[in-house]
Enzyme design. Structure first.
Site, PDB file in Angstrom:
ATOM      1  N   THR A 409       3.929  41.912 -47.634  1.00 35.92           N
ATOM      2  CA  THR A 409       4.158  40.946 -46.917  1.00 35.92           C
ATOM      3  C   THR A 409       5.711  40.834 -46.923  1.00 35.92           C
ATOM      4  O   THR A 409       6.668  41.312 -47.389  1.00 35.92           O
ATOM      5  CB  THR A 409       3.878  39.600 -47.749  1.00 35.92           C
ATOM      6  OG1 THR A 409       2.473  39.708 -47.951  1.00 35.92           O
ATOM      7  CG2 THR A 409       4.258  38.064 -46.914  1.00 35.92           C
ATOM      8  N   ASP A 451      -8.119  37.748 -47.797  1.00 39.64           N
ATOM      9  CA  ASP A 451      -7.858  36.505 -48.432  1.00 39.64           C
ATOM     10  C   ASP A 451      -8.757  35.379 -48.433  1.00 39.64           C
ATOM     11  O   ASP A 451      -8.621  34.580 -49.183  1.00 39.64           O
ATOM     12  CB  ASP A 451      -6.403  36.008 -47.811  1.00 39.64           C
ATOM     13  CG  ASP A 451      -5.280  36.519 -48.148  1.00 39.64           C
ATOM     14  OD1 ASP A 451      -5.071  37.247 -49.318  1.00 39.64           O
ATOM     15  OD2 ASP A 451      -4.212  36.381 -47.711  1.00 39.64           O
TER      16      ASP A 451
HETATM   17  O1  DON Z   1      -1.470  35.058 -47.617  1.00 38.37           O
HETATM   18  C1  DON Z   1      -1.488  35.470 -48.853  1.00 38.37           C
HETATM   19  O2  DON Z   1      -1.422  34.843 -49.646  1.00 38.37           O
HETATM   20  C2  DON Z   1      -1.515  37.073 -48.718  1.00 38.37           C
HETATM   21  N1  DON Z   1      -1.790  37.545 -47.663  1.00 38.37           N
HETATM   22  C3  DON Z   1       0.084  37.430 -48.892  1.00 38.37           C
HETATM   23  C4  DON Z   1       0.061  38.914 -49.077  1.00 38.37           C
HETATM   24  C5  DON Z   1       1.339  39.458 -49.642  1.00 38.37           C
HETATM   25  O3  DON Z   1       2.158  38.890 -50.259  1.00 38.37           O
HETATM   26  C6  DON Z   1       1.314  41.017 -49.901  1.00 38.37           C
HETATM   27  N2  DON Z   1       2.567  41.350 -50.644  1.00 38.37           N
HETATM   28  N3  DON Z   1       3.319  41.737 -50.895  1.00 38.37           N
END
Ligand code: DON
Length: 599
Positions: A409, A451
């Protein structure tokens, strides 16, 4: 004795921060400074020495205290790509505000940081204008209309991997709609102006460095089954450092959006390419799904902690509620034990455990679920939870195994010379998302459907065990942990802009960096380097960064009944800005690549 020293340091620091708060707002760039430089520098030096003395890392820890931050007087952009931060600064210097710069950075990340920067994913933006207006924008993906509650459960009753890999894994993307909406409401420039740096980077290319090349190699499994292989793995090897990476399809896509607005993506030829790609691979996103997509403006969650105010993300993200609940519990124990101590780790673990138990069972998309927002964020509820914490013993939650996968992310923080601030977190979920690359469109699709609680009670890719509130429904947003946060000092002035990547560790790392600044009085560069801890209730394990806790601390926590396990990689990926006397400190995540660029 130690406490009184800490207290007097805190008072001195507060005085200096008040000084910072009272300084005249810098005029729009590039104005010459009329600050009494010698005085400011002397105060800076005192504060640096004082705050540096507040950080102490265990021996063997990978970072040293006292590292410098990027310092700038007018504006700052901190992201996981230096080129994208530079794109934001280019817009600030051209007279744009923080929202203009954030949107420029967001589109540039889609070009230079394709593991997470995106137009095929979604995100959350937290905006606070210098005049005090404060709002958040939710441009999270939605489940396609044809989605079903059990679409990822196989005939044998077991979860398949289709929520993470391939065409079925994607939610309806929100990024283009979200960034365009933010720009329209609070920006001052046109899409064509703020997208110019991203278009240039895609059209003329940029030099691949070793970090980018390694990232692509790390994404081999996700990328190579699909059409992005030709671009990112020419001759079957990851693009090499020193190559100029030109992205013609993406440049064309970005130019269409710049010229025609988000309609090009949701109804025009980009929508045609996206839906054709879905149909080729058995995906279910339709033109109707795209046509219906709408970002949502929402009121931020407002937390208070010892006089500071935190503006954070409401559902469909769990970030703001979970962080607020944690801080409200911790406030009952303030002043907190020193950072790095056994007592502090225990209190963090027990507070996180309780906040995540609520997060995992009670929260979901507000269009579908009634979130008990007021109850969960109330000080009186936190008092009840705090009273349950035994200061000498860990409590228990039933254990589950967690799966670990490559994940990405990206968070970026922006401030401008007026004091407008934007914190944005955006994602494809896993690194390079579902791996699906839209032919002709030139971009990756997300795998955000994972998610959801694809099978309530069964852990998702982050080991999160969640309930019905976050089960799949057509048109529903999957619960997120993303938590772009803006912190105001006790006088109500902007103090900090921060947020993270890292699934559920987003919440814990963001909380810890903020606490290291406002509670432990560290300099931002130290707060960003301090070892991090994570607990998400299930699995019932306190995770710490390898070498981030001494063996004696680990032993003591085990003796209290905690399951304690090291994390080989770092925990989370944070990008932050702090107001300091004379301007801003910017620090990009020391555990990975990026750039803090100011002027
Ligand atoms: O929205 C969320 O909580 C996840 N899709 C975030 C994913 C994430 O942070 C992956 N990372 N490094």
């Amino acid at each position: 004795m130690r406490d009184s020293v800490r207290h007097s340091r805190a008072v001195m620091l507060s005085a200096l921060l008040v000084f910072a708060a009272c300084r005249p707002q810098p005029s729009p760039a590039p104005a010459p400074s009329n600050r009494p430089t010698a005085i400011v520098e002397a105060r800076d030096a005192t504060r640096v020495a004082m705050a540096a003395a507040n950080a102490a890392f265990p021996s063997g820890w990978r970072f040293q205290v006292g590292a410098p931050a990027t310092q700038a007087e007018h504006g700052m952009v901190v992201s996981n790509s230096r080129l994208a931060s530079e794109a934001g600064i280019e817009i600030l210097k051209a007279g744009g505000n923080a929202v203009d710069a954030a949107v420029a950075t967001g589109f540039a990340l889609a070009v230079t940081h394709p593991t997470a920067g995106n137009i095929g994913g979604g995100g959350f933006m937290n905006i606070r204008m210098a005049d005090g207006r404060s709002m958040t924008l939710d441009y999270r993906e939605t489940a396609p209309l044809a989605a079903m509650r059990d679409m990822y459960v196989g005939a044998n009753g077991k979860l398949t991997n289709k929520s993470t890999v391939g065409h079925l894994a994607s939610g309806v993307p929100g990024s283009v709609a979200g960034m365009s909406e933010a720009l329209k409401k609070y920006g001052t420039m046109t899409l064509a102006q703020v997208m110019a740096p991203a278009i240039r980077l895609a059209e003329q290319g940029f030099m691949v460095d070793s970090q980018f090349s390694r990232g692509i190699e790390g994404g081999r499994r996700a990328i190579t089954p699909f059409q992005g292989k030709a671009l990112f793995f020419p001759g079957d090897s990851a693009v090499k450092p020193g190559t100029r990476l030109v992205q013609d399809d993406l440049a064309r896509t970005l130019k269409l959006i710049a010229a025609q607005g988000p309609k090009a993506f949701y109804e025009g030829s980009i929508a045609d390419s996206l839906v054709a790609e879905e149909q080729r691979g058995g995906g279910i996103i339709t033109k109707e799904d795209l046509r219906r997509y709408k970002p949502e403006w929402r009121t931020p969650i407002k937390a208070t902690y010892r006089g500071y105010t935190l503006l954070a993300m409401p559902p469909s993200s769990s970030g703001g509620i979970t962080m607020t609940e944690t801080l409200n519990i911790l406030e009952n124990f303030a002043p907190l034990p020193p950072a790095g101590s056994v007592k502090y780790a225990h209190l963090l673990a027990e507070s996180y455990r309780r906040a995540f138990m609520d997060r995992n069972t009670k929260l979901g998309d507000p269009a579908f679920v009634k979130n008990p927002l007021n109850a969960l964020t109330s000080k009186s509820y936190a008092k009840v939870l705090a009273a349950q914490i035994d200061l000498n013993h860990a409590s228990k939650t039933p254990a589950f195994d967690t799966k670990a996968e490559g994940m990405e992310t990206t968070h970026y923080s922006v401030v401008d010379a007026m004091g407008d601030a934007v914190a944005t977190t955006t994602t494809l979920n896993g690194g390079y998302g579902s791996g699906v690359w839209v032919r002709g469109g030139g971009f990756f699709m997300n795998n955000e459907m994972d998610d959801f609680a694809a099978q309530p009670g069964t852990p998702n890719m982050f080991g999160l065990v969640q309930g019905e509130a976050n089960s799949i429904r057509p048109g529903k947003r999957m619960l997120s942990a993303m938590d772009p946060t803006i912190v105001l000092d006790p006088q109500g002035k902007l103090l900090m802009v921060t947020g993270a990547a890292g699934g559920p560790t987003i919440i814990t790392a963001t909380t810890e960096v903020i606490l290291d600044v406002i509670e432990h009085h560290m300099m931002l560069a130290d707060a960003m380097r301090a070892p991090r801890l994570h607990h998400q209730s299930l699995p019932d394990t306190l995770r710490y960064e390898a070498n981030g806790m001494s063996a004696a601390t680990v032993d003591s926590l085990r003796a209290m009944g905690h399951a304690v396990a090291p994390n080989r990689g770092g925990l989370a990926n944070v990008n932050s800005i702090l107001r300091v006397p004379g301007g801003w400190h910017g620090v990009n995540e020391p555990r990975s690549a990026g750039g803090a660029v100011g002027y």
